[in-house]
Motif scaffolding. Structure first.
Motif, short mmCIF file in Angstrom:
data_model
loop_
_atom_site.label_atom_id
_atom_site.label_comp_id
_atom_site.label_asym_id
_atom_site.label_seq_id
_atom_site.Cartn_x
_atom_site.Cartn_y
_atom_site.Cartn_z
N ILE A 176 -1.73 -3.96 -1.71
CA ILE A 176 -2.57 -4.17 -0.56
C ILE A 176 -1.76 -4.77 0.65
O ILE A 176 -0.62 -5.29 0.54
CB ILE A 176 -3.92 -5.30 -1.12
CG1 ILE A 176 -3.00 -6.55 -1.57
CG2 ILE A 176 -4.44 -4.67 -2.26
CD1 ILE A 176 -3.73 -7.61 -2.02
N ARG A 177 -2.47 -4.95 1.90
CA ARG A 177 -1.88 -5.36 3.05
C ARG A 177 -3.03 -5.84 3.75
O ARG A 177 -4.31 -5.66 3.86
CB ARG A 177 -1.30 -4.15 4.08
CG ARG A 177 -2.39 -3.10 4.23
CD ARG A 177 -1.88 -1.95 4.93
NE ARG A 177 -2.76 -0.92 5.23
CZ ARG A 177 -3.47 -0.84 6.47
NH1 ARG A 177 -3.07 -1.77 7.31
NH2 ARG A 177 -4.36 0.01 6.67
N LEU A 178 -2.76 -7.05 4.76
CA LEU A 178 -3.72 -7.85 5.44
C LEU A 178 -3.68 -7.31 6.72
O LEU A 178 -2.87 -6.98 7.37
CB LEU A 178 -3.17 -9.37 5.69
CG LEU A 178 -4.03 -10.16 6.24
CD1 LEU A 178 -5.23 -10.59 5.42
CD2 LEU A 178 -3.22 -11.71 6.66
N THR A 179 -4.99 -6.64 6.96
CA THR A 179 -5.46 -5.77 7.91
C THR A 179 -6.42 -6.37 9.14
O THR A 179 -7.30 -7.01 8.51
CB THR A 179 -6.13 -4.51 7.34
OG1 THR A 179 -5.34 -4.12 6.40
CG2 THR A 179 -6.23 -3.51 8.29
N ILE A 180 -6.04 -6.02 10.36
CA ILE A 180 -6.94 -6.47 11.39
C ILE A 180 -8.23 -5.74 11.29
O ILE A 180 -8.15 -4.31 11.44
CB ILE A 180 -6.30 -6.57 12.70
CG1 ILE A 180 -5.04 -7.50 12.50
CG2 ILE A 180 -7.18 -6.95 13.76
CD1 ILE A 180 -4.43 -7.36 13.76
N THR A 200 5.29 -6.95 4.55
CA THR A 200 4.27 -6.00 5.03
C THR A 200 2.92 -5.69 4.12
O THR A 200 1.98 -5.56 4.25
CB THR A 200 4.83 -4.74 5.52
OG1 THR A 200 5.53 -4.19 4.22
CG2 THR A 200 5.82 -4.77 6.55
N SER A 201 3.58 -5.99 2.63
CA SER A 201 2.39 -5.58 1.71
C SER A 201 2.94 -6.22 0.23
O SER A 201 4.12 -6.24 0.13
CB SER A 201 2.26 -3.92 1.64
OG SER A 201 3.37 -3.26 1.08
N VAL A 232 -10.53 -4.44 0.12
CA VAL A 232 -10.56 -5.36 -1.41
C VAL A 232 -10.77 -6.79 -1.09
O VAL A 232 -10.43 -7.44 -2.24
CB VAL A 232 -9.26 -4.86 -1.98
CG1 VAL A 232 -9.15 -3.57 -2.29
CG2 VAL A 232 -8.08 -5.55 -1.04
N SER A 233 -11.13 -7.19 -0.13
CA SER A 233 -11.37 -8.58 0.00
C SER A 233 -12.63 -9.02 0.91
O SER A 233 -12.89 -8.04 1.70
CB SER A 233 -10.17 -9.63 0.45
OG SER A 233 -10.06 -9.31 1.92
#
Lengths: 189, 208
Positions: free
Chosen positions: B177-181, B110-111, B147-148
């Motif tokens: 950090i997490r990959l977010t839509i 998840t993160s 952050v990206s």
């Protein structure tokens, strides 16, 4: 009489674990943490395609090839390549013992109707797949995905990028079209 | 006149009193027969010969394994602002001080928490669509700061974006950090994602 040290101490530095004793630019010894510099990228390419056309039948169970005519190569000697069925295109990559990160991307132009290719890093020696499956398509310039794979090789192995399925005939083509392809094997050990 | 009897290890002076000292004669070197290309590495108490190891610090999550996306969340739909999860039973983690968080007892990541430092951040993600649509994604920290850069996939993208996310980021402190839509249209339900996110997605962090 020439007296010499009985310990390999260098200046006033105290080494930390995993640091190494190397030769510095002045010819003396120096303690350093080793890093790869000129040979961290084992193989890289920024190919310039000539127009080349294939059909779905050619691609199925074949390898995605790349042209090496203008490849930028930073090879520490652990990677060798061999030509694919189209001669000037590289199909196989033989890697020596070591740990690698593979990083590869592909793009193509759909020849007729929008289509999709699924492809993956394939170990020809052991008949195993590695890393995520990547997708090209279904349209010209979107979803050009990337393969990331980690390899820990205790013996030399040969790899390719193998198409696992497709949905339309495709055409490699870069005449006034964004080339979007690279293959890199980073040494990480 | 006799030769000087001083010795350094097993090295003896020549008739002019000079001593050519081998590394094996040095008290703090524990050396076996060296091989070409080896270096002397400090073990904490002695120098030993070994192949050089390199401080490559990287993390790779998502290596093509098969698992249904429905195992990664209790949600039934995928929406703007949701976190995209990645499946990996054995993530490759060589970043000292980092941690990987997973959903419940699953192998769905998840993160990740990265220690302070400079990173190349990469992500490739794929989902199933219910109709012609799109999905944009980027990394956010726990305060929801971006952050990206952004990646985007789909046959009907409203924006020009690469399907591949690649960014450079400096973290001055430990950061989760997490990959977010960030933008989404016609992405299929969680149940209809099947194995696609697990098999075709990966993220990578390279400390530089």
């Amino acid at each position: 009489m020439t007296y010499k040290t009985t310990q390999a101490k260098v200046g006033t530095f105290t080494p930390a674990p995993q640091q190494v004793l190397g030769v510095d630019g002045s010819g003396g010894f120096a303690i350093a943490t080793p890093t790869r510099t000129d040979f961290d990228i084992a193989y890289s390419a920024d190919p310039e395609f000539a127009s080349w056309t294939g059909t779905a039948d050619l691609f199925l169970n074949a390898e995605l090839d790349w042209r090496t005519a203008n490849a930028a190569v930073y090879n520490d000697g652990t990677v060798t390549t061999s030509a694919g069925i189209y001669g000037q295109w590289t199909a196989n990559y033989t890697l020596g013992v070591g740990e690698y990160i593979c990083h590869a991307r592909w793009a193509y132009r759909s020849r007729t109707t929008p289509g999709t290719i699924l492809w993956r890093l394939y170990n020809e020696t052991d008949a195993t797949y590695h890393g995520n499956t990547a997708r090209i398509g279904p349209y010209q310039n979107n979803a050009a995905q990337t393969v990331h794979a980690y390899l820990n090789l205790t013996a030399s192995k040969t790899f390719s990028f193998r198409v696992t399925s497709y949905t339309a005939a495709v055409e490699y083509y870069t005449n006034n079209y964004m080339p979007c392809i690279h293959v890199k094997f980073y040494r990480v050990d | 006149m006799s030769h000087n009897t001083y010795k350094i290890g097993t090295s003896e002076p020549d008739r002019e009193g000079d001593i050519a000292v081998n590394t094996t004669s040095l008290s703090d070197i524990t050396e076996t027969t060296p091989l070409s290309g080896q270096v002397l590495t400090w073990s904490g108490s002695a120098w030993t010969n070994s192949s050089a190891t390199f401080a490559q610090e990287f993390m790779l999550i998502g290596q093509g394994e098969t698992n249904a996306y429905s195992n990664s969340t209790s949600a039934t739909t995928i929406s703007d602002g949701d976190t995209l999860h990645l499946y990996d039973t054995s993530p490759i983690n060589r970043i000292t001080g980092s941690t990987i968080q997973k959903y419940l007892t699953t192998d769905w990541v998840t993160s990740v928490t990265l220690p302070a430092g400079n990173y190349i951040i990469m992500a490739s993600y794929e989902v199933e669509f219910s109709a012609s649509g799109y999905m944009s994604f980027l990394f956010k920290d726990s305060s929801n700061n971006v952050v990206s850069g952004r990646g985007a996939i789909g046959a009907n993208l409203p924006e020009n974006a690469s399907g591949y996310l690649q960014s450079y980021r400096e973290f001055t402190s430990s950061t989760t950090i997490r990959l977010t839509i960030t933008n989404i249209s016609n992405v299929a339900t969680v149940a209809n994602q099947g194995n696609t996110p697990a098999q075709r997605s990966s993220i990578m962090f390279w400390k530089v």
